[in-house]
Design a protein around this motif. Structure first.
Motif, PDB file in Angstrom:
ATOM      1  N   LEU A   1       3.551  10.478  -6.703  1.00 52.19           N
ATOM      2  CA  LEU A   1       4.609  10.971  -7.589  1.00 52.19           C
ATOM      3  C   LEU A   1       4.238  10.869  -9.076  1.00 52.19           C
ATOM      4  CD1 LEU A   1       7.580   9.268  -5.717  1.00 52.19           C
ATOM      5  CD2 LEU A   1       7.166  11.735  -5.852  1.00 52.19           C
ATOM      6  N   ASN A   2       3.053  10.285  -9.334  1.00 59.60           N
ATOM      7  CA  ASN A   2       2.614  10.054 -10.711  1.00 59.60           C
ATOM      8  C   ASN A   2       3.603   9.157 -11.466  1.00 59.60           C
ATOM      9  OD1 ASN A   2       0.834  10.316 -12.900  1.00 59.60           O
ATOM     10  ND2 ASN A   2       1.871  12.138 -13.699  1.00 59.60           N
ATOM     11  N   GLN A   3       4.056   8.108 -10.775  1.00 62.14           N
ATOM     12  CA  GLN A   3       5.058   7.197 -11.334  1.00 62.14           C
ATOM     13  C   GLN A   3       4.648   5.731 -11.116  1.00 62.14           C
ATOM     14  OE1 GLN A   3       7.800   7.992 -13.073  1.00 62.14           O
ATOM     15  NE2 GLN A   3       7.452  10.200 -12.896  1.00 62.14           N
ATOM     16  N   GLU A   4       3.340   5.453 -11.239  1.00 63.45           N
ATOM     17  CA  GLU A   4       2.836   4.110 -10.918  1.00 63.45           C
ATOM     18  C   GLU A   4       3.433   3.004 -11.780  1.00 63.45           C
ATOM     19  OE1 GLU A   4      -1.057   6.632 -10.872  1.00 63.45           O
ATOM     20  OE2 GLU A   4       1.002   6.894 -11.620  1.00 63.45           O
ATOM     21  N   HIS A   5       3.837   3.335 -12.996  1.00 62.53           N
ATOM     22  CA  HIS A   5       4.281   2.296 -13.927  1.00 62.53           C
ATOM     23  C   HIS A   5       5.790   2.285 -14.136  1.00 62.53           C
ATOM     24  CE1 HIS A   5       0.061   1.744 -14.680  1.00 62.53           C
ATOM     25  NE2 HIS A   5      -0.063   3.006 -15.062  1.00 62.53           N
ATOM     26  N   THR A   6       6.533   2.936 -13.237  1.00 59.99           N
ATOM     27  CA  THR A   6       7.989   2.960 -13.361  1.00 59.99           C
ATOM     28  C   THR A   6       8.593   1.668 -12.798  1.00 59.99           C
ATOM     29  OG1 THR A   6       7.982   5.357 -13.095  1.00 59.99           O
ATOM     30  CG2 THR A   6      10.084   4.227 -12.773  1.00 59.99           C
ATOM     31  N   PRO A   7       9.394   0.943 -13.560  1.00 57.50           N
ATOM     32  CA  PRO A   7      10.027  -0.282 -13.045  1.00 57.50           C
ATOM     33  C   PRO A   7      11.151   0.058 -12.053  1.00 57.50           C
ATOM     34  CG  PRO A   7      10.740   0.141 -15.294  1.00 57.50           C
ATOM     35  CD  PRO A   7       9.694   1.163 -14.990  1.00 57.50           C
ATOM     36  N   LEU A   8      11.126  -0.607 -10.909  1.00 65.51           N
ATOM     37  CA  LEU A   8      12.087  -0.293  -9.846  1.00 65.51           C
ATOM     38  C   LEU A   8      12.463  -1.538  -9.053  1.00 65.51           C
ATOM     39  CD1 LEU A   8      10.326   2.853  -8.295  1.00 65.51           C
ATOM     40  CD2 LEU A   8      12.404   2.895  -9.679  1.00 65.51           C
TER      41      LEU A   8
ATOM     42  N   THR B   1       0.818  -1.212   0.000  1.00 64.88           N
ATOM     43  CA  THR B   1       0.000   0.000   0.000  1.00 64.88           C
ATOM     44  C   THR B   1       0.853   1.263   0.000  1.00 64.88           C
ATOM     45  OG1 THR B   1      -1.808  -1.130   1.151  1.00 64.88           O
ATOM     46  CG2 THR B   1      -1.786   1.277   1.255  1.00 64.88           C
ATOM     47  N   ILE B   2       1.883   1.312   0.862  1.00 67.24           N
ATOM     48  CA  ILE B   2       2.699   2.523   0.948  1.00 67.24           C
ATOM     49  C   ILE B   2       3.502   2.740  -0.332  1.00 67.24           C
ATOM     50  CG2 ILE B   2       4.686   1.421   2.091  1.00 67.24           C
ATOM     51  CD1 ILE B   2       3.356   4.987   2.703  1.00 67.24           C
ATOM     52  N   ILE B   3       3.974   1.656  -0.943  1.00 66.94           N
ATOM     53  CA  ILE B   3       4.718   1.786  -2.201  1.00 66.94           C
ATOM     54  C   ILE B   3       3.801   2.325  -3.302  1.00 66.94           C
ATOM     55  CG2 ILE B   3       5.888   0.508  -4.040  1.00 66.94           C
ATOM     56  CD1 ILE B   3       6.913  -1.384  -1.752  1.00 66.94           C
ATOM     57  N   ASN B   4       2.614   1.714  -3.446  1.00 66.67           N
ATOM     58  CA  ASN B   4       1.691   2.143  -4.490  1.00 66.67           C
ATOM     59  C   ASN B   4       1.174   3.561  -4.243  1.00 66.67           C
ATOM     60  OD1 ASN B   4       1.854  -0.210  -6.017  1.00 66.67           O
ATOM     61  ND2 ASN B   4       0.208  -1.221  -4.894  1.00 66.67           N
ATOM     62  N   ALA B   5       0.903   3.895  -2.967  1.00 65.84           N
ATOM     63  CA  ALA B   5       0.392   5.233  -2.644  1.00 65.84           C
ATOM     64  C   ALA B   5       1.437   6.304  -2.954  1.00 65.84           C
ATOM     65  CB  ALA B   5      -0.019   5.300  -1.177  1.00 65.84           C
ATOM     66  N   THR B   6       2.700   5.996  -2.655  1.00 66.12           N
ATOM     67  CA  THR B   6       3.766   6.973  -2.911  1.00 66.12           C
ATOM     68  C   THR B   6       4.000   7.146  -4.406  1.00 66.12           C
ATOM     69  OG1 THR B   6       4.803   6.312  -0.830  1.00 66.12           O
ATOM     70  CG2 THR B   6       6.136   7.621  -2.349  1.00 66.12           C
ATOM     71  N   LEU B   7       4.008   6.032  -5.145  1.00 63.59           N
ATOM     72  CA  LEU B   7       4.190   6.134  -6.595  1.00 63.59           C
ATOM     73  C   LEU B   7       3.017   6.884  -7.241  1.00 63.59           C
ATOM     74  CD1 LEU B   7       5.632   2.586  -7.369  1.00 63.59           C
ATOM     75  CD2 LEU B   7       6.848   4.783  -7.451  1.00 63.59           C
ATOM     76  N   TYR B   8       1.817   6.697  -6.697  1.00 64.76           N
ATOM     77  CA  TYR B   8       0.658   7.444  -7.201  1.00 64.76           C
ATOM     78  C   TYR B   8       0.830   8.933  -6.913  1.00 64.76           C
ATOM     79  CZ  TYR B   8      -4.157   9.050  -7.760  1.00 64.76           C
ATOM     80  OH  TYR B   8      -5.281   9.738  -8.148  1.00 64.76           O
TER      81      TYR B   8
ATOM     82  N   SER C   1      12.825   7.571   0.190  1.00 63.89           N
ATOM     83  CA  SER C   1      13.700   7.065  -0.871  1.00 63.89           C
ATOM     84  C   SER C   1      13.081   7.277  -2.250  1.00 63.89           C
ATOM     85  CB  SER C   1      14.004   5.577  -0.647  1.00 63.89           C
ATOM     86  OG  SER C   1      12.812   4.807  -0.693  1.00 63.89           O
ATOM     87  N   LEU C   2      11.774   7.036  -2.378  1.00 64.64           N
ATOM     88  CA  LEU C   2      11.119   7.230  -3.673  1.00 64.64           C
ATOM     89  C   LEU C   2      11.090   8.707  -4.066  1.00 64.64           C
ATOM     90  CD1 LEU C   2       8.178   4.672  -3.356  1.00 64.64           C
ATOM     91  CD2 LEU C   2      10.077   4.567  -4.986  1.00 64.64           C
ATOM     92  N   CYS C   3      10.844   9.572  -3.090  1.00 62.42           N
ATOM     93  CA  CYS C   3      10.851  11.007  -3.390  1.00 62.42           C
ATOM     94  C   CYS C   3      12.248  11.472  -3.800  1.00 62.42           C
ATOM     95  CB  CYS C   3      10.362  11.797  -2.171  1.00 62.42           C
ATOM     96  SG  CYS C   3       8.580  11.673  -1.900  1.00 62.42           S
ATOM     97  N   GLN C   4      13.267  10.927  -3.135  1.00 63.40           N
ATOM     98  CA  GLN C   4      14.639  11.286  -3.504  1.00 63.40           C
ATOM     99  C   GLN C   4      14.965  10.766  -4.906  1.00 63.40           C
ATOM    100  OE1 GLN C   4      18.853   9.641  -2.253  1.00 63.40           O
ATOM    101  NE2 GLN C   4      17.954  10.725  -0.525  1.00 63.40           N
ATOM    102  N   TYR C   5      14.526   9.557  -5.200  1.00 58.42           N
ATOM    103  CA  TYR C   5      14.816   8.950  -6.512  1.00 58.42           C
ATOM    104  C   TYR C   5      14.243   9.798  -7.648  1.00 58.42           C
ATOM    105  CZ  TYR C   5      15.117   5.410 -10.184  1.00 58.42           C
ATOM    106  OH  TYR C   5      15.396   4.734 -11.357  1.00 58.42           O
ATOM    107  N   PHE C   6      13.039  10.336  -7.410  1.00 55.12           N
ATOM    108  CA  PHE C   6      12.379  11.129  -8.445  1.00 55.12           C
ATOM    109  C   PHE C   6      12.590  12.643  -8.250  1.00 55.12           C
ATOM    110  CE2 PHE C   6       9.923   7.132  -8.595  1.00 55.12           C
ATOM    111  CZ  PHE C   6      10.061   6.842  -9.946  1.00 55.12           C
ATOM    112  N   ASN C   7      13.536  12.994  -7.377  1.00 52.07           N
ATOM    113  CA  ASN C   7      13.870  14.407  -7.138  1.00 52.07           C
ATOM    114  C   ASN C   7      12.639  15.241  -6.787  1.00 52.07           C
ATOM    115  OD1 ASN C   7      16.771  14.603  -7.544  1.00 52.07           O
ATOM    116  ND2 ASN C   7      16.337  14.027  -9.664  1.00 52.07           N
ATOM    117  N   LYS C   8      11.794  14.682  -5.932  1.00 50.89           N
ATOM    118  CA  LYS C   8      10.565  15.354  -5.540  1.00 50.89           C
ATOM    119  C   LYS C   8      10.627  15.704  -4.055  1.00 50.89           C
ATOM    120  CE  LYS C   8       6.055  16.325  -5.334  1.00 50.89           C
ATOM    121  NZ  LYS C   8       5.443  17.514  -5.949  1.00 50.89           N
ATOM    122  N   SER C   9      10.492  16.980  -3.734  1.00 49.93           N
ATOM    123  CA  SER C   9      10.450  17.378  -2.325  1.00 49.93           C
ATOM    124  C   SER C   9       9.069  17.051  -1.761  1.00 49.93           C
ATOM    125  CB  SER C   9      10.735  18.874  -2.179  1.00 49.93           C
ATOM    126  OG  SER C   9       9.759  19.622  -2.862  1.00 49.93           O
TER     127      SER C   9
END
Length: 312
Positions: A84-91, A75-82, A118-126
């Motif tokens: 960040l608008n990055q739901e379909h990024t392979p990681l 849930t936390i992984i999917n919620a964070t990717l959502y 970590s996901l926010c840092q990866y996508f350079n999102k504050s």
């Protein structure tokens, strides 16, 4: 949204300790929690060719194939990717943690917090603290049902907190020297059963229950003062008295009592269980780092499965 990705990224989060007030907090009395940087979770993010993969102690593989037990993680992984608008990024997502799980030290919230960071840092999102707490709390609701928000808040902010049920968390000042030794019994804490035992005591012996709760509440208020004014000996004595009160509630355990007694016999200023009880961890207060390190070695030699030193 076009977000620049880094090649790799890492997010970190620390654990937490209930210093005093556990169980009394369930009945509207105050409690104090502090960050515990002695134990930490690290999450590493790296690109994948295809798919979203998780690697941790409990599972390795595609996130879509994760067992139901790890629904909070999914849930936390999917919620964070959502977010960040990055739901379909392979990681590839790798989790390493020294925080003992199911010991009342905020393990699940720390993992969630480190994943978001970590996901926010990866996508350079504050991300704001408010947004971070909100995302972590989403996963906490999956894991714990109806959490108070304490773990999400204290782990996201790394700030000592005074909390009462139904009231906003308050930051507290710690101007105290000294060190805590955290010792793990190796037994999973039984928070639900402990809460049920305290509820039963309230039914069968309401006066005893009320007396213990009032005592714990008064102790918590005094500890706030001791932390702000560096009264180590008074803090230690109060911790030990709090353990005796928790014993009367029926939420301690022979291994916890043994580690508390050993700590006091070997120079600790005070000691008590921390968290839900009936297993889990205890904390002991030492005056110096040297005293804390020596006590840690003794506790490890006398039955503690793990032990950590945390400066106040």
């Amino acid at each position: 949204m076009n977000i620049t990705k880094k090649k790799t990224a890492m997010g970190t989060a620390s654990g937490k300790i209930i210093l005093i007030g556990e169980h009394a907090a369930v009945y509207g009395h105050p409690a104090i929690a502090i960050p515990c940087t002695a134990v930490q979770t690290h999450v590493n993010i790296s690109p994948a060719k295809n798919g979203l993969y998780l690697y941790c102690d409990l599972y390795e593989g595609l996130i879509d194939d994760m067992p139901e037990l790890l629904t909070g993680l999914k849930t936390i992984i999917n919620a964070t990717l959502y977010y960040l608008n990055q739901e379909h990024t392979p990681l590839h997502i790798r989790i390493e943690s020294s925080i003992p799980s199911e010991r009342g030290m905020g393990s699940s919230a720390a993992v969630s917090c480190a994943i978001v960071r970590s996901l926010c840092q990866y996508f350079n999102k504050s991300i704001t603290t408010k947004e971070l707490i909100h995302l972590v709390q989403i996963a906490e609701k999956i894991v714990h049902g109806n959490p108070s928000g304490l773990d999400a808040t204290i782990i996201s902010t790394e700030t000592p907190l005074f909390f009462e049920k139904g009231k906003p968390f308050k930051k507290i000042s710690i101007n105290t020297t000294g060190y805590l030794v955290i010792a793990d019994t190796g037994l999973t804490g039984q928070t639900k059963q402990a809460i049920e035992k305290v509820a039963t005591l309230k039914k069968v012996a309401p006066k005893t229950h009320t007396s213990i709760m009032t005592t714990l509440s008064n102790m918590t208020h005094r500890v706030t003062h001791y932390l702000a004014t560096n009264q180590l000996h008074a803090l230690g004595q109060t911790m030990t008295h709090a353990h005796h009160a928790l014993q009367k509630l029926g939420v301690s355990h022979p291994l916890l009592d043994q580690l508390v007694s050993l700590s006091l016999e070997h120079g600790a200023l005070g000691a008590k269980l921390t968290g839900g009880g009936l297993g889990g961890c205890m904390i002991a207060l030492a005056k110096t780092k040297q005293d804390a390190d020596a006590l840690r070695c003794i506790l490890l030699s006398k039955g503690a499965k793990q032990a950590f030193v945390q400066p106040l």
